[in-house]
Design a protein around this motif. Structure first.
Motif, PDB file in Angstrom:
ATOM      1  N   THR A   7       0.823  -1.216   0.000  1.00  0.00           N
ATOM      2  CA  THR A   7       0.000   0.000   0.000  1.00  0.00           C
ATOM      3  C   THR A   7       0.855   1.263   0.000  1.00  0.00           C
ATOM      4  OG1 THR A   7      -0.162  -0.101   2.410  1.00  0.00           O
ATOM      5  CG2 THR A   7      -1.948  -1.113   1.135  1.00  0.00           C
ATOM      6  N   LYS A   8       2.043   1.192   0.605  1.00  0.00           N
ATOM      7  CA  LYS A   8       3.031   2.284   0.579  1.00  0.00           C
ATOM      8  C   LYS A   8       2.486   3.621   1.070  1.00  0.00           C
ATOM      9  CE  LYS A   8       5.541   0.138  -3.184  1.00  0.00           C
ATOM     10  NZ  LYS A   8       6.192   0.307  -4.454  1.00  0.00           N
ATOM     11  N   ASN A   9       1.538   3.575   2.011  1.00  0.00           N
ATOM     12  CA  ASN A   9       0.953   4.803   2.539  1.00  0.00           C
ATOM     13  C   ASN A   9       0.928   4.763   4.057  1.00  0.00           C
ATOM     14  OD1 ASN A   9      -0.235   6.644   0.365  1.00  0.00           O
ATOM     15  ND2 ASN A   9      -0.840   4.613  -0.326  1.00  0.00           N
ATOM     16  N   ASP A  11      -0.665   5.035   7.800  1.00  0.00           N
ATOM     17  CA  ASP A  11      -1.901   4.436   8.312  1.00  0.00           C
ATOM     18  C   ASP A  11      -3.099   5.367   8.226  1.00  0.00           C
ATOM     19  OD1 ASP A  11      -0.479   2.172   8.806  1.00  0.00           O
ATOM     20  OD2 ASP A  11      -0.571   2.318  10.994  1.00  0.00           O
ATOM     21  N   VAL A  14      -4.560   5.147   4.807  1.00  0.00           N
ATOM     22  CA  VAL A  14      -5.149   3.825   4.555  1.00  0.00           C
ATOM     23  C   VAL A  14      -6.484   3.692   5.280  1.00  0.00           C
ATOM     24  CG1 VAL A  14      -4.829   1.340   4.871  1.00  0.00           C
ATOM     25  CG2 VAL A  14      -2.914   2.750   4.129  1.00  0.00           C
ATOM     26  N   VAL A  24      -4.929  -3.838   9.071  1.00  0.00           N
ATOM     27  CA  VAL A  24      -3.902  -3.068   8.385  1.00  0.00           C
ATOM     28  C   VAL A  24      -2.538  -3.392   8.982  1.00  0.00           C
ATOM     29  CG1 VAL A  24      -3.039  -0.746   7.876  1.00  0.00           C
ATOM     30  CG2 VAL A  24      -5.499  -1.194   7.863  1.00  0.00           C
ATOM     31  N   SER A  26       1.140  -1.814   8.874  1.00  0.00           N
ATOM     32  CA  SER A  26       1.719  -0.521   8.513  1.00  0.00           C
ATOM     33  C   SER A  26       2.860  -0.654   7.507  1.00  0.00           C
ATOM     34  CB  SER A  26       2.265   0.172   9.758  1.00  0.00           C
ATOM     35  OG  SER A  26       1.234   0.395  10.679  1.00  0.00           O
ATOM     36  N   ALA A  27       2.943   0.327   6.610  1.00  0.00           N
ATOM     37  CA  ALA A  27       4.085   0.431   5.695  1.00  0.00           C
ATOM     38  C   ALA A  27       5.286   0.941   6.475  1.00  0.00           C
ATOM     39  CB  ALA A  27       3.752   1.385   4.553  1.00  0.00           C
ATOM     40  N   GLY A  33       3.394  -2.440   3.530  1.00  0.00           N
ATOM     41  CA  GLY A  33       2.008  -2.140   3.848  1.00  0.00           C
ATOM     42  C   GLY A  33       1.089  -3.213   3.299  1.00  0.00           C
TER      43      GLY A  33
END
Length: 75
Positions: A7-9, A11, A14, A24, A26-27, A33
């Motif tokens: 996801t590279k974002n 939290d 997201v 989730v 975390s990245a 992510g």
């Protein structure tokens, strides 16, 4: 059931996008992510703590139950 990888974002971003039934991971900076999302009628039981590299879970919907294993990374 949906699994989004890399996801590279952060939290906070997201969590604005995902539904209420989700998990989730975390990245780290701008890499990694993971988001796992499922529908309201589905019950999910994780076997251990989900990570970016591997996740085992039982998924139950009505009277159907199955085990799902997710693996991501270098072999």
């Amino acid at each position: 059931m949906m699994v989004l990888v890399e996801t590279k974002n952060i939290d906070s971003f997201v969590h604005k996008v995902v539904e209420e039934h989700s998990f989730v991971v975390s990245a780290k900076g701008t890499s990694g992510g993971l988001v796992i999302m499922w529908n309201d009628g589905v019950k999910v039981r994780f076997l251990g703590n989900p990570t970016l590299n591997a996740t085992d879970m039982y998924i139950e919907e009505d009277c159907n139950v199955f085990c799902l294993t997710y693996i991501y990374g270098h072999i």
